[in-house]
Design an enzyme around this catalytic site. Structure first.
Site, PDB file in Angstrom:
ATOM      1  N   GLY A 150       0.826  -1.204   0.000  1.00 28.32           N
ATOM      2  CA  GLY A 150       0.000   0.000   0.000  1.00 28.32           C
ATOM      3  C   GLY A 150       0.856   1.246   0.000  1.00 28.32           C
ATOM      4  O   GLY A 150       2.068   1.204   0.247  1.00 28.32           O
ATOM      5  N   CYS A 151       0.229   2.355  -0.292  1.00 26.26           N
ATOM      6  CA  CYS A 151       0.978   3.607  -0.381  1.00 26.26           C
ATOM      7  C   CYS A 151       1.540   4.027   0.969  1.00 26.26           C
ATOM      8  O   CYS A 151       2.730   4.311   1.097  1.00 26.26           O
ATOM      9  CB  CYS A 151       0.118   4.713  -0.987  1.00 26.26           C
ATOM     10  SG  CYS A 151      -1.473   4.974  -0.172  1.00 26.26           S
ATOM     11  N   TYR A 152       0.707   4.032   2.000  1.00 26.98           N
ATOM     12  CA  TYR A 152       1.206   4.457   3.310  1.00 26.98           C
ATOM     13  C   TYR A 152       2.293   3.521   3.844  1.00 26.98           C
ATOM     14  O   TYR A 152       3.278   3.985   4.411  1.00 26.98           O
ATOM     15  CB  TYR A 152       0.054   4.525   4.319  1.00 26.98           C
ATOM     16  CG  TYR A 152      -0.790   5.778   4.226  1.00 26.98           C
ATOM     17  CD1 TYR A 152      -0.221   7.040   4.380  1.00 26.98           C
ATOM     18  CD2 TYR A 152      -2.163   5.701   4.021  1.00 26.98           C
ATOM     19  CE1 TYR A 152      -1.004   8.188   4.315  1.00 26.98           C
ATOM     20  CE2 TYR A 152      -2.953   6.854   3.965  1.00 26.98           C
ATOM     21  CZ  TYR A 152      -2.359   8.099   4.111  1.00 26.98           C
ATOM     22  OH  TYR A 152      -3.138   9.229   4.055  1.00 26.98           O
TER      23      TYR A 152
END
Lengths: 347, 347, 347, 347
Positions: A150-152
């Site tokens: 995921g991005c985070y």
């Protein structure tokens, strides 16, 4: 397989799909054969994303209409939950690079808790390689299913895994204060994402409950060799792209800021996409816009024994489509940087 | 004194000066008699700030040309260091509301350390009242010199002082991750503040070294009754106005999130400009744009015994000119909310 | 009627409704008794617009539940077509300030052509006064139904009506190149209005077909005394508020730029909300943000016999809710500027 | 010459210099040997532009220190006036791609009128080829000095030259209403370019006096075969990149919208960087961000016999550095699209 891998992008009407297509168009070894979109099937790409309107891409079709014999690899850019059903049904010869959350969590119970439903493809989940590329190359070379992070979770894991593995920081008390551009929320039609409402607004959301938390903890626990629990607070920034994490850590006795910087610097010395900045200036998101890079800097906290680490990425690139292409490059044995050489677009 | 206080704004060509003038124009009890600007003396306000061009304000003059007999109170919107020299030379009958950093720090050694030079007006510094209005009313009613708090220190102090005073949170380990709109940097001509460079950029700066840190610690220490040391990391957000602080605290044994919320709720129950939000949603800066309000929310941290507090203000209002007017209202015995009744401008 | 008029806002969940409520809260003679919202009935205002969450406004109800005996005037902020049905059913004692397009066009055939359906309340349409306040005061004082002008038509009409009436410009060949902030599109959930998509995008739309065209032509024809046909091109600007029209006109023989400026200057000399700027600088939208003002400037075209006129407004204020309140002030005999005294919010 | 041309970038600390370097880094046939910057000589690129900090570029030196024997071509990204002195002093073997305004105007009197001083290198001016690539290839192949067109003139010339040459539109009465992102103003430190001031501001400037006007008229006159005079109004948009021109033209008797579209479509059918959009949707700047493309669409005006043409470019790409690289590609006989293949960055 030919030198050019024939790919399909499943879910071409969202931001990660569009970004994957943008990268594929500039990739010397990828040939986009099919693009799917459920609701938009029948349209041309330019109807859905005007900036891709003139690129000679195939029209959108339904997944069921893709002749997968003609395809070597798929990028799966579908919503979570849907994804596991779709991937389960794909022919076995395909390499699958999945950008959803469906195959990221190793522990079925953690998945079920985070997503409120049991996983529907446990065998695939067990098989999937978590594609934080710099920490997964050996496994990537032998898998056919990659769960793109995921991005985070990407920035904090790149910053903290080497430090935890080296026992340079304590594994409790880690605080991640993260700030993401609006494209991180996807192409979802919500009032607070309208320019008129967000332009002069900065806000936090999902404090302590964001679904990326177990993913971060999974990666950090693996590095630490024991369960790590973090505090994570996401914020929405009035910009399109970019993700900056400000990370608060405690140094182990005997370690100081310089040690952390050195560990990271050595760990990533030969990495094309990870840079440890050592000039004392904290990185900004404008330095990575449109690139697959992660820039990390380590700063002294005023509190003795603590340090502050800043990590920035472009959420659609190293936080999604860029890392997906990087993963496929490794899976297929291409040059890992193929198609990912862009310099940041600034100003 | 007449019902209308006659005021002068010293330093009318910066953002805090302009915002003070905007508020004075809508204030039933203030009458702007003089505006000064060193470099711009001789110009009309509309030459310096077009949005004030048609308001009937006096032209800009030099401080030396202000007939102070004609003035009851001054808003001092000058750079630090300059300010103390100017204020020293002002006639004694004037009420002085100073928006610079010059009179905020009680301890001369702390001032000297933060600003790199000895203070030049120690007697005035001793006399000045730190104007965090909600926590300084009694003193404000008896002073003629007010040091208006800095933008960054305002939200965290409002959020933490009642909690420290009530012994509900530990006084060590406090982390303040702050995010400010670009107007907080003032009207300074720097490349990274250009729209072309900042629009898609989010960045941190001055990690651990920002001059607002001693000011925050002074206020928190006072509340705690012992020295408090904080970690403070400011960030620059691509927006004009707004300041959000995400604050990480440890609860004292026996306290939990609900207790913190209740303490704050009760403390500020009757305050017109401080609101404790209790619906679980973290406040965003768009809710306070153009207002003198501070909105605070308290959230559970995933780590047991910790809490996350969010505080938002408009940096030019409650973080500067708004609080300055609120302070003068108290000093002069006006209705404290006079001229400050605006609802947020949204969208 | 008491000194305070009791009002209802019909349609409180859109931008014009919210802006009307913001103004009503700061208005000395308006008392908000009821707010309606179809889909959101039962919610509190703060659920729909957080920035209004703490203002003590009534909760949202359905129109059918409004006790109109208790109300003196309504602001009608509903979608077009719906509006005429609603207004038809309102009790006759109510003053109605309608912000929709339903009662703006005098000619039923023009309405039908623009909106694709016959008008459903022709008697009301005949009775309605077109509320371009500066050009409609006498009629406003005697009506109970006001059609508040659209955002795009307001600036060009204010700029051109006096020039056409004075025979200073030709009535053919007028080109209006208009640029609006995103709030002009309302709170509609469309992909191209998402911050992620619009932030770095500038685009034109509805070239030659926008529904505001007949409204502009109606007003200009009235001033010219003969049919006027204009070219109108709207554009969407990546900002929240503000509307700038660049208008290209041909001077009548004997007229030059200075004459146009003088005619406008004299026409609006005593107007509180219209300013003709004469310093050669073209107005920008930041000068009117949050205000009810229109600023007009007249510039020489390089082509002999032509001039360029720039008119700016805040689309939600003089372009919608601000003018609506100004109209009601006239209708009810209040001070025309009551509740509309704000100075522009800048920066 | 080797397959790789060795280049120097003169003036590497402004936006056009930085953008040229970004493109050179991704260009298969360009090798950046030297970068100059007067004031910043001695610094590394990363000190001046962090996003280029890690690209392995040479440090900044003074022009006098460049060993030009080692160089095949220079991109000259210097201020006007300075440029002509510098170029005059360059060794004769160098290909010079000049991005300033110094060599764009053929007529010395026009230059002197526009820039307020006589030209200082008239022989070079006579020799220079105006590098609107699609209209200058033959000349480019034989020159060593290219004057890269300005940002504003590029779109309108691409849109209008074929139409004027084909006698499809009248050559008088052309109106160009242009809107540019803030990077078009360069890295100049001016208050109105600060994000805090520009973010919610849209404004026009230099109405009828912009220095790009004679450049536009030179190109259009050449195409028309007689003097063309245009009305030109530039506007500043609160975005970083992008330039949209809305152009109002009169059709010659016998021509209609479809004819204009067809002429342009045929003229640019084989062009890699110019696209004529025929689906009725006007192009937006987000479709060309980061690309060297110009997208043109032709729309019916409501006034019979008139048409509206929209042309969009990225002002730093086709409006500056992109076209400069395209020009050099032609001059040196490289593939014209080399280094310019990027798909637009969106969102």
């Amino acid at each position: 397989m030919e030198t050019k891998a024939r790919i399909a992008v499943l879910g071409g009407s969202g931001y990660t799909g569009a970004e994957t297509l943008r990268l594929a168009l500039g990739h010397p070894n990828l040939d986009v054969r099919h693009i799917t979109a459920d609701r938009h099937a029948g349209k041309r790409m330019g109807d859905v994303f005007p900036h891709l309107g003139d690129a000679g891409l195939p029209a959108l079709i339904k997944i069921g209409d893709v002749p997968f014999d003609d395809v070597d690899a798929v990028f799966c850019c579908l919503p979570h939950a849907t994804t596991q059903e779709v991937v389960k049904a794909l022919p076995g010869h395909l390499k699958v690079i999945d950008l959803s959350a469906d195959f990221r969590l190793k522990d079925p119970a953690v998945y079920e808790h985070a997503y409120g439903r049991p996983h529907g493809a446990l065998e695939l989940q067990a098989e999937a390689v978590y594609g934080l590329t710099e920490h997964a190359r050996d496994a990537l070379r032998q898998t056919r299913l990659v769960a793109v992070p995921g991005c985070y979770p990407t920035g904090p894991q790149l910053a903290l895994k080497p430090l935890l593995a080296a026992q340079a920081i304590e594994d409790d008390g880690i605080i991640i204060d993260a700030k993401s551009g609006a494209s991180g929320a996807g192409r979802s039609l919500k009032e607070h994402l309208l320019l008129a409402e967000l332009l002069e607004g900065f806000q936090s959301y999902a404090i302590g409950t964001h679904r990326h938390i177990p993913e971060i903890e999974q990666g950090l626990s693996e590095a630490a060799g024991e369960p790590v629990r973090v505090s994570f607070t996401p914020h929405l920034v009035p910009m399109s792209r970019g993700l900056l994490s400000t990370i608060y850590v405690r140094e182990k006795p005997g370690s100081d800021r310089g040690d952390l910087e050195q560990i990271l610097g050595e760990h990533y010395a030969d990495e094309p996409f990870v840079r440890v900045r050592t000039d004392g200036v904290a990185a900004g998101t404008h330095e990575v816009r449109g690139t697959n890079r992660c820039i990390i800097s380590v700063h002294a906290d005023r509190r003795h024994g603590h340090a502050i680490i800043v990590a920035v990425i472009d959420n659609l690139m190293k936080g999604a489509a860029g890392q997906a292409v990087q993963d496929l490059n490794v899976v297929l044995g291409f040059d890992e940087t193929a198609g990912l050489g862009a310099t940041a677009l600034f100003p």
